[in-house]
Design a protein around this motif. Structure first.
Motif, PDB file in Angstrom:
ATOM      1  N   UNK A 147       0.903  -1.342  -0.002  1.00 10.96           N
ATOM      2  CA  UNK A 147      -0.021   0.047  -0.004  1.00 10.96           C
ATOM      3  C   UNK A 147       0.746   1.377  -0.080  1.00 10.96           C
ATOM      4  N   UNK A 148       1.859   1.285   0.826  1.00 10.01           N
ATOM      5  CA  UNK A 148       2.696   2.609   0.852  1.00 10.01           C
ATOM      6  C   UNK A 148       3.541   2.671  -0.485  1.00 10.01           C
ATOM      7  N   UNK A 149       3.995   1.617  -0.982  1.00  9.52           N
ATOM      8  CA  UNK A 149       4.555   1.585  -2.278  1.00  9.52           C
ATOM      9  C   UNK A 149       3.836   2.093  -3.382  1.00  9.52           C
ATOM     10  N   UNK A 150       2.381   1.716  -3.311  1.00  8.82           N
ATOM     11  CA  UNK A 150       1.439   2.248  -4.253  1.00  8.82           C
ATOM     12  C   UNK A 150       1.198   3.534  -4.492  1.00  8.82           C
ATOM     13  N   UNK A 151       1.690   4.106  -3.336  1.00  5.74           N
ATOM     14  CA  UNK A 151       1.793   5.642  -3.484  1.00  5.74           C
ATOM     15  C   UNK A 151       2.482   6.272  -4.842  1.00  5.74           C
ATOM     16  N   UNK A 152       3.539   5.662  -4.860  1.00  8.10           N
ATOM     17  CA  UNK A 152       4.365   6.091  -6.112  1.00  8.10           C
ATOM     18  C   UNK A 152       3.737   6.176  -7.660  1.00  8.10           C
ATOM     19  N   UNK A 153       2.533   5.139  -7.448  1.00  9.52           N
ATOM     20  CA  UNK A 153       1.829   5.176  -8.829  1.00  9.52           C
ATOM     21  C   UNK A 153       0.367   5.835  -8.659  1.00  9.52           C
ATOM     22  N   UNK A 154       0.332   6.587  -7.604  1.00 14.51           N
ATOM     23  CA  UNK A 154      -0.888   7.334  -7.372  1.00 14.51           C
ATOM     24  C   UNK A 154      -2.190   6.155  -7.215  1.00 14.51           C
ATOM     25  N   UNK A 155      -1.812   5.119  -6.417  1.00 18.55           N
ATOM     26  CA  UNK A 155      -2.837   4.083  -6.344  1.00 18.55           C
ATOM     27  C   UNK A 155      -3.013   3.771  -5.051  1.00 18.55           C
ATOM     28  N   UNK A 156      -2.685   4.402  -4.147  1.00 18.99           N
ATOM     29  CA  UNK A 156      -2.884   4.171  -2.732  1.00 18.99           C
ATOM     30  C   UNK A 156      -4.315   3.826  -2.054  1.00 18.99           C
ATOM     31  N   UNK A 157      -4.915   4.979  -2.468  1.00 14.27           N
ATOM     32  CA  UNK A 157      -6.546   4.770  -1.981  1.00 14.27           C
ATOM     33  C   UNK A 157      -7.122   3.682  -2.453  1.00 14.27           C
ATOM     34  N   UNK A 158      -6.923   3.557  -3.890  1.00 16.04           N
ATOM     35  CA  UNK A 158      -7.403   2.401  -4.585  1.00 16.04           C
ATOM     36  C   UNK A 158      -7.219   1.242  -4.079  1.00 16.04           C
ATOM     37  N   UNK A 190       6.639  -3.939  -6.475  1.00 12.13           N
ATOM     38  CA  UNK A 190       7.399  -4.901  -5.896  1.00 12.13           C
ATOM     39  C   UNK A 190       8.991  -4.399  -5.739  1.00 12.13           C
ATOM     40  N   UNK A 191       9.355  -3.539  -6.802  1.00 10.79           N
ATOM     41  CA  UNK A 191      10.623  -2.871  -6.755  1.00 10.79           C
ATOM     42  C   UNK A 191      10.519  -1.685  -5.537  1.00 10.79           C
ATOM     43  N   UNK A 192       9.436  -1.147  -5.744  1.00 12.98           N
ATOM     44  CA  UNK A 192       9.157   0.087  -4.952  1.00 12.98           C
ATOM     45  C   UNK A 192       9.234  -0.243  -3.435  1.00 12.98           C
ATOM     46  N   UNK A 193       8.596  -1.513  -3.283  1.00 11.80           N
ATOM     47  CA  UNK A 193       8.595  -1.987  -1.828  1.00 11.80           C
ATOM     48  C   UNK A 193       9.797  -2.190  -1.231  1.00 11.80           C
ATOM     49  N   UNK A 194      10.706  -2.273  -1.874  1.00 11.52           N
ATOM     50  CA  UNK A 194      12.101  -2.561  -1.303  1.00 11.52           C
ATOM     51  C   UNK A 194      12.950  -1.199  -0.925  1.00 11.52           C
ATOM     52  N   UNK A 195      12.147  -0.104  -1.416  1.00 10.62           N
ATOM     53  CA  UNK A 195      12.709   1.234  -0.880  1.00 10.62           C
ATOM     54  C   UNK A 195      12.796   1.294   0.462  1.00 10.62           C
ATOM     55  N   UNK A 196      13.946   1.615   1.021  1.00 13.06           N
ATOM     56  CA  UNK A 196      14.235   1.691   2.566  1.00 13.06           C
ATOM     57  C   UNK A 196      13.162   2.621   3.078  1.00 13.06           C
ATOM     58  N   UNK A 197      12.610   3.753   2.459  1.00 16.76           N
ATOM     59  CA  UNK A 197      11.443   4.780   3.067  1.00 16.76           C
ATOM     60  C   UNK A 197      10.136   3.991   3.588  1.00 16.76           C
ATOM     61  N   UNK A 198      10.045   2.796   2.635  1.00 15.80           N
ATOM     62  CA  UNK A 198       8.799   1.921   3.266  1.00 15.80           C
ATOM     63  C   UNK A 198       9.001   1.352   4.539  1.00 15.80           C
ATOM     64  N   UNK A 199      10.022   0.835   4.533  1.00 19.01           N
ATOM     65  CA  UNK A 199      10.188   0.105   6.002  1.00 19.01           C
ATOM     66  C   UNK A 199      10.489   1.167   7.206  1.00 19.01           C
ATOM     67  N   UNK A 200      11.228   2.290   6.898  1.00 18.57           N
ATOM     68  CA  UNK A 200      11.141   3.387   7.804  1.00 18.57           C
ATOM     69  C   UNK A 200       9.589   3.942   8.373  1.00 18.57           C
TER      70      UNK A 200
END
Length: 252
Positions: A147-158, A190-200
């Motif tokens: 869900x957090x990573x989906x923000x980068x595709x403007x799809x979080x709310x969906x 899945x690639x964006x989920x690996x971004x350290x900012x997600x875990x942070x």
């Protein structure tokens, strides 16, 4: 009241509240034994004393918890209500902010989801801040990260809405399938989920929840009030209305 009764009551309080007194040499072994026997018999004869002590301890702990929350709400208001990492639904410029800590596999969160959606539909001036707070294991962790990573595709709310509308457990497979149905690029996700900012972001949310004594989900914050646990729409609406009646947000 007899002397023996007063001694028993005093000893019971001593044992319940200041057991360290027995370790500092105030009493010899014979006295300790005698007091112990008196206290035991007194508590056997008056078990309600234990209930009174338990209630007093519970009240003290609750007050300590309330004080802690009040301090954290004051010191961390920006992180709670206006963190740039959080997704904001409803009216971004609303006059009252409601914050929710949630887990996609939380039964009470799922029960409350339509209540929250109803509240957003009925209250055009409500600002809603969502904080991912996975506490039910690996599948929940994965869902929150997605869900957090989906923000980068403007799809979080969906994705957020679709995951809460899913019947049954939200597994990793369900998350992937749901993401694709929402038009999300799964490989990029899945690639964006690996971004350290997600875990942070998840770590920050967990630390914040702990500091606010929010130990389960859902957990709601409306201005200076913390409500750990499910609340129906009318209960949330009453808290929001009270903020407005009291002159508006003090913190949010």
């Amino acid at each position: 009241m007899t002397f023996r009764f007063r001694l028993a009551a005093a000893a019971a309080a001593l044992l319940a509240l200041t057991p360290a007194a027995f370790a500092d040499g105030s009493f010899n072994d014979a006295q300790k034994t005698e007091i112990g026997e008196i206290v035991r018999q007194y508590l056997m004869d008056n078990p309600e004393v234990l209930l009174d002590v338990s209630k007093a301890l519970e009240a003290k702990q609750q007050q300590r918890e309330n004080d802690q929350r009040a301090n954290v709400l004051q010191s961390s208001a920006k992180q709670i209500f206006h963190s740039p990492a959080d997704y904001v639904a409803g009216n971004p410029k609303g006059d009252v902010t409601m914050v929710e800590f949630f887990d996609y596999n939380c039964g009470w969160c799922k029960k409350g989801f339509p209540e929250v959606m109803s509240l957003l539909d009925k209250d055009p001036n409500l600002r809603f801040v969502l904080k991912e707070f996975p506490i039910f294991g690996g599948d929940s962790d994965y869902a929150a990260m997605a869900a957090i990573a989906a923000k980068k595709q403007n799809k979080y709310w969906d994705l957020h809405k679709a995951l809460f509308e899913h019947e049954g457990k939200v597994t990793k497979e369900v998350v992937d399938e749901t993401a694709v149905k929402q038009g999300i690029d799964l490989d990029k996700l899945k690639q964006d989920m690996k971004d350290p900012s997600v875990a942070q972001e998840l770590a920050d949310n967990h630390a914040l929840a702990q500091s606010l004594a929010i130990n389960g989900t859902p957990g709601f914050i409306i201005d200076d009030q913390v409500s750990p646990g499910y609340l129906p729409a009318d209960g949330l609406a009453q808290m929001i209305d009270q903020v407005r009646k009291d002159g508006g947000c003090k913190l949010c």
